[in-house]
Design a protein around this motif. Structure first.
Motif, mmCIF file in Angstrom:
data_model
loop_
_atom_site.group_PDB
_atom_site.id
_atom_site.type_symbol
_atom_site.label_atom_id
_atom_site.label_comp_id
_atom_site.label_asym_id
_atom_site.label_seq_id
_atom_site.Cartn_x
_atom_site.Cartn_y
_atom_site.Cartn_z
ATOM 1 N N ARG A 120 0.832 -1.211 0.000
ATOM 2 C CA ARG A 120 0.000 0.000 0.000
ATOM 3 C C ARG A 120 0.862 1.256 0.000
ATOM 4 N N GLN A 121 1.841 1.271 -0.902
ATOM 5 C CA GLN A 121 2.789 2.393 -0.956
ATOM 6 C C GLN A 121 2.879 2.964 -2.362
ATOM 7 N N LEU A 122 2.886 4.298 -2.441
ATOM 8 C CA LEU A 122 3.136 5.012 -3.695
ATOM 9 C C LEU A 122 4.509 5.660 -3.595
ATOM 10 N N ASP A 123 5.344 5.448 -4.603
ATOM 11 C CA ASP A 123 6.657 6.110 -4.650
ATOM 12 C C ASP A 123 6.651 7.144 -5.759
ATOM 13 N N PHE A 124 7.126 8.349 -5.421
ATOM 14 C CA PHE A 124 7.276 9.423 -6.392
ATOM 15 C C PHE A 124 8.757 9.725 -6.561
ATOM 16 N N THR A 125 9.069 10.383 -7.672
ATOM 17 C CA THR A 125 10.377 11.046 -7.800
ATOM 18 C C THR A 125 10.088 12.508 -8.131
ATOM 19 N N LEU A 126 11.059 13.378 -7.867
ATOM 20 C CA LEU A 126 10.886 14.791 -8.218
ATOM 21 C C LEU A 126 11.112 14.938 -9.722
ATOM 22 N N ALA A 127 10.167 15.579 -10.394
ATOM 23 C CA ALA A 127 10.226 15.694 -11.846
ATOM 24 C C ALA A 127 11.229 16.760 -12.276
ATOM 25 N N GLU A 128 11.489 17.718 -11.399
ATOM 26 C CA GLU A 128 12.464 18.756 -11.745
ATOM 27 C C GLU A 128 13.140 19.216 -10.475
#
Length: 732
Positions: free
Chosen positions: A723-731
């Motif tokens: 139940r985890q969402l991982d993001f990265t910074l787009a800029e």
């Protein structure tokens, strides 16, 4: 030292240490401030005082004394071996919380003896190493918190395993094939541990209790969440059968004992998908400027007798659980959705608080009575809101509908709904003037298709129709609590479960004060309850609409204590009520049912209920409420991840919603789904975590990531299992 100077004879560090050891040893159980210590030991000079502070720091480090506050100490009388509760962390940084609520103490994985979160354990404190934190090692597991766990099965040729949710164990659980109950690889299952690790073996052995079904199916995943928290995912058949034997018939005896409100206009206002209507409102005009408003609550205790099969199951559950796509009721369906539910055009038994209110919503008199009612209309919140807006109510302004004059109010029951709304707004204004804290919360909701898949994520805010109901429920709850709790001086109040809410945490309020100064705001951190609450409300008003609003609101919320149930009344800080209870939702909360029974008993002249027994029930209900909230949050997380699973690689505008030492949480502006940017992905610098100011700061370039900052993110990973969402910074 020369004669006449302060401080008497000079002391070496060794002499002062001996003096402090003797002093604390003679004062067991007493917390002593610096001021008291200096005065009692005649430490009059500044150098002696500074030396004493240094010595006491070392004595605390060696656990001879305990640091109570920044400026006070007490003799440590607890010894090297203590009992308490174990908390397991997935990163191996486990902790032990001693009985009595002291600060958690670090327990390394190698010293944990396979203890799990919630286990009662006995520990021994380890010798303190220079410049190292205090550590403990588990020497005995006194009582396991639970022995049934949920996870995913993996069936190999010779042996099967349970892979638990959330890395509960260091090792997987071995299951003999004959104990699988037909479970297959990928199935979610409940497994009971039949053999724990000990000195002779390290393996965990288990047996399947129930196979929930294949991973990924909506029903299976929702039941997995319930099972993970030890919540029931099906209703016991024998309890349902007992409910089916209850007749919903209203007898002549019932009619004779109750006030008849069936001819008075009455309605229910609930969510569109609700089936358990446990509260209704009635209104009629008694005289010019005088209104009778009835708050009618389903009389559940008339049907559920204390100690019955149904009651025992209700006690165990203590609350209904609301997951994203379903309700797991406290009571059997026949009771909560049919017999007790205040359905339209049906005669129903109710327990009512009836108010006579003037135009300013001042209570002229009230009574608490058993009634028979008949709801004339069932409104969804949206329908009631439409009626209000059709009559000129603008949501969010706090203004009632304007007087329509001779034209009259628009829509069916326009006068009734607009009058209730006008009175509710007067009550709300009074409440805030008296110091009630103003936090308008938003709730994440999903539109779900027929397979349980989320098709839309959105925030719901409380509108005027919601607040109308809320205000009258608050009034009824407060009035019931006062009817028992408020007594003349010298008279003892009878036992009642109260809903209590303590003052904010002083240290967290101080953190809030220091944090908001940089934005130019102020807040009171001490003083009377009402002064503190008014100060928090002013802060909320001052920052409304500003860039930092969400940020400040989040930090202020963290300073608030959790509300809970107790027979020991301390009032309710958030609502600014001296007396408050829960009376208005007996279909879905057990404390409300307790209150109904006690009110009836006391009205008949009964003696005060057993305080110890009631307090035990209150503690259980508070605990179950927290567990239910955790399960609800996990169901929201699951649907959030499921909703975003087909959006990998998409970029969104977001705001930082949380800062931790291991990364930043960001909430997408468009759909309010939250994910984490792990620290490993912030690779342009080495970042330090500033917990006090809720930010990460780069050492070389001094770039900051702070709670509330706008960021652009890319969806990197959606892990349904965790139940985890991982993001990265787009800029950058």
């Amino acid at each position: 030292m020369a004669k006449g100077k302060k401080g008497g004879k000079r002391m070496t560090k060794k002499q002062l240490t001996e003096k402090l050891v003797q002093f604390f040893s003679s004062q067991p159980g007493k917390t002593l401030s610096f001021k008291e210590i200096f005065r009692m030991l005649h430490l009059d000079t500044h150098p002696l005082k500074m030396l004493a502070i240094d010595v006491m720091e070392e004595m605390a480090w060696d656990d001879f004394i305990t640091k109570v506050t920044e400026t006070s100490y007490a003799l440590n009388t607890k010894g090297q071996v203590q009992d308490g509760t174990f908390i397991r962390k997935t990163n191996g940084k486990n902790s032990f919380v001693p009985d009595g609520g002291d600060k958690p103490i670090f327990v390394a994985e190698r010293n944990s003896m396979s203890a799990l979160t919630g286990d009662r354990v006995r520990v021994s404190f380890m010798a303190r190493r220079q410049r190292h934190i205090k550590e403990a090692q588990v020497i005995e597991i006194l009582k396991r918190a639970k022995d049934v766990f949920v996870g995913r099965l993996r069936v190999d040729r010779d042996i099967a395993f349970l892979v638990p949710q959330n890395d509960t164990f260091v090792h997987d659980v071995l299951i003999p094939k004959k104990k699988l109950k037909g479970g297959k690889t990928g199935d979610k299952a409940l497994v009971r541990i039949v053999q724990w690790p000990d000195q002779d073996h390290r393996n965990l052995m288990g047996e399947v209790v129930d196979v929930l079904g294949p991973s990924g199916e909506n029903d299976v995943e929702m039941n997995t969440i319930l099972a993970q928290y030890g919540l029931p995912y099906k209703y016991p058949k024998h309890v349902e059968e007992a409910a089916n034997r209850i007749s919903g018939e209203i007898t002549p005896e019932d009619e004779a004992e109750r006030e008849d409100f069936r001819s008075v206009w009455t309605c229910t206002i609930d969510p569109a998908d609700a089936k358990d209507f446990d509260d209704a409102l009635s209104i009629r005009q008694l005289d010019k400027g005088l209104y009778q408003v009835g708050v009618h609550i389903a009389d559940v205790s008339h049907y559920v007798t204390e100690g019955s099969i149904i009651d025992k199951e209700a006690v165990k559950r203590a609350t209904s659980v609301y997951l994203v796509d379903r309700t797991i009721p406290m009571l059997p369906e026949r009771l909560c959705n049919f017999i007790c539910s205040l359905r339209p055009d049906e005669d129903k038994l109710a327990y009512s608080v009836v108010f006579n209110l003037d135009e300013e919503a001042n209570i002229k008199n009230h009574r608490i009575v058993h009634t028979i009612i008949r709801s004339k209309r069932r409104y969804a919140y949206e329908e009631a809101q439409q009626v209000l807006e059709a009559n000129g109510v603008v949501d969010g302004t706090g203004n009632p509908a304007p007087d329509p004059g001779k034209k009259g109010y628009k829509g069916d029951n326009g006068w009734e709904l607009c009058t209730l709304d006008r009175l509710a707004k007067k009550l709300r204004a009074q409440r805030f003037r008296n110091g009630s804290v103003k936090f308008d919360s938003e709730e994440l909701h999903f539109d779900i298709d027929e397979k349980g898949h989320p098709t839309r994520a959105f925030f719901k805010r409380s509108k005027d129709a919601n607040k109308l109901i809320e205000e009258f429920m608050l009034l009824a709850n407060r009035t019931v609590a006062e009817s028992i709790g408020r007594r003349p001086k010298g008279k003892t109040a009878k036992t009642l479960p109260y809903r209590i809410h303590d003052n904010p945490d002083p240290q967290k309020m101080e953190n809030l004060r220091e944090f908001i100064v940089k934005f130019g705001y102020k807040v009171k951190t001490d003083g009377t309850r009402s002064a503190m609450a008014r100060s928090i409300n002013k802060l909320m008003d001052d920052c409304e609409g500003k860039r930092e609003q969400k940020l400040i609101q989040a930090v202020a919320l963290r300073a608030m204590m959790k509300a809970k149930y107790s027979v020991h009344n301390i009032g309710h800080f958030g609502l600014a009520f001296d007396y408050y209870t829960h009376f208005t939702s007996p279909i879905r909360r057990y404390p409300d049912m307790m209150v109904h029974r006690l009110l009836t008993k006391y009205a008949q002249g009964g003696r005060s209920a057993n305080e110890k027994h009631c307090e035990e029930l209150c503690e259980h209900c508070s605990e179950m409420e927290q567990i239910a909230q955790n399960a609800e949050r996990d169901s929201i997380k699951y649907k959030m991840v499921e909703y975003m699973a087909d959006k990998l690689g998409n970029e969104y505008d977001a705001h930082i919603s949380g800062i931790t030492s291991y990364g930043i949480y960001a909430e997408i502006d468009e759909n309010h789904c939250e994910g984490m940017v792990p620290m490993r992905d912030l690779d342009d610098d080495y970042y330090d975590f500033d917990e006090r100011n809720f930010l990460l700061r780069g050492r070389r370039h001094h770039h900051k990531y702070q709670l509330g900052d706008a960021v652009r993110i890319k969806v990197a990973k959606a892990n349904l299992e965790k139940r985890q969402l991982d993001f990265t910074l787009a800029e950058k």
